[in-house]
Design a protein around this motif. Sequence first.
Motif, PDB file in Angstrom:
ATOM      1  N   ARG A 245      -4.663   3.247   1.905  1.00 13.10           N
ATOM      2  CA  ARG A 245      -3.938   4.377   1.323  1.00 13.10           C
ATOM      3  C   ARG A 245      -3.263   5.157   2.440  1.00 13.10           C
ATOM      4  O   ARG A 245      -3.660   6.269   2.771  1.00 13.10           O
ATOM      5  CB  ARG A 245      -4.891   5.272   0.530  1.00 13.10           C
ATOM      6  CG  ARG A 245      -5.559   4.588  -0.649  1.00 13.10           C
ATOM      7  CD  ARG A 245      -6.566   5.511  -1.335  1.00 13.10           C
ATOM      8  NE  ARG A 245      -5.945   6.704  -1.868  1.00 13.10           N
ATOM      9  CZ  ARG A 245      -5.329   6.779  -3.056  1.00 13.10           C
ATOM     10  NH1 ARG A 245      -5.270   5.720  -3.832  1.00 13.10           N
ATOM     11  NH2 ARG A 245      -4.794   7.903  -3.472  1.00 13.10           N
TER      12      ARG A 245
ATOM     13  N   GLY B 173      -4.638   9.415   6.011  1.00 12.55           N
ATOM     14  CA  GLY B 173      -5.075   8.447   5.016  1.00 12.55           C
ATOM     15  C   GLY B 173      -5.843   7.306   5.646  1.00 12.55           C
ATOM     16  O   GLY B 173      -6.483   7.454   6.683  1.00 12.55           O
TER      17      GLY B 173
ATOM     18  N   ALA C  85       0.833  -1.205   0.000  1.00 10.42           N
ATOM     19  CA  ALA C  85       0.000   0.000   0.000  1.00 10.42           C
ATOM     20  C   ALA C  85       0.866   1.253   0.000  1.00 10.42           C
ATOM     21  O   ALA C  85       0.564   2.233  -0.694  1.00 10.42           O
ATOM     22  CB  ALA C  85      -0.928  -0.003   1.210  1.00 10.42           C
TER      23      ALA C  85
ATOM     24  N   LEU D 280       0.956   4.124  -3.108  1.00 17.25           N
ATOM     25  CA  LEU D 280       0.758   5.561  -2.917  1.00 17.25           C
ATOM     26  C   LEU D 280       1.948   6.366  -3.430  1.00 17.25           C
ATOM     27  O   LEU D 280       1.785   7.473  -3.934  1.00 17.25           O
ATOM     28  CB  LEU D 280       0.515   5.865  -1.432  1.00 17.25           C
ATOM     29  CG  LEU D 280      -0.944   5.997  -0.984  1.00 17.25           C
ATOM     30  CD1 LEU D 280      -1.589   7.242  -1.554  1.00 17.25           C
ATOM     31  CD2 LEU D 280      -1.744   4.768  -1.367  1.00 17.25           C
TER      32      LEU D 280
END
Length: 239
Positions: free
Chosen positions: A226, A222, A87, A91
């Motif tokens: 994310r 976030g 993740a 990003l």
Amino acid sequence: MHRIGYLAALAAFAGVAVSDPARAETRGVVELFTSQGCSSCPPADKLMGELIRDPSLVAFSLPVDYWDSLGWKDTLADPRNAERQRAYALLRGDRGVYTPQMVVNGTAHVVGSDKAAIERALASSRDGLPLPVKLAVNGGKLSVDLPAGTGAGEVWVYAVAKDVPVAVARGENRGRTITYHNVARSWRKLGDWNGKAAQFNVAVNDLAQSGADTAAVIVQGGTAARPGAMLGAATRSQR
């Protein structure tokens, strides 16, 4: 350095600003993605033993399972750790998924054994993370107190085992006994911080598992899917 690649969609970090008159004492959060099946990892694991002695840092290890096919199944790995690492890479918009990898304050990544690179990544947080996090243990509960501020983030608690020696019988580290430091044995979301003063609580007994003896709490912009910049963090013995 061990690296794996995957298709990563370009994405930008959502900026999260937090302002508060009081500054936190924690200058940074460092997360080490490591594996018992990675021959490049022991120097980073040893360095983690040094970093956890720095009171201005919240540091923990997140063992991954994607090298289990190399001959040794990591005894501490959690599949969610690899998901978290991916993740972060998604990003950032890169293919930066490898071991040993140190993610600093949720935004930068460096080779986990490179102490100088870690310090450079921390340099922007010399005055501390913007959100003070206060922890207390009372009546069998861990309390997390956050002040009012500007911004928003998720509040997560990690049950951490300070020192975990592992004798590796097969694979790239065959015959070695490696000590892993501040190993995340479990982690859960406590709730959302929306800029208002708030308190979150969790039973200490719920955290005391698999040898965990310390709680690490992070507040991060976030979401889990994310993850953004670290806003605040603290650690506390569960006793």
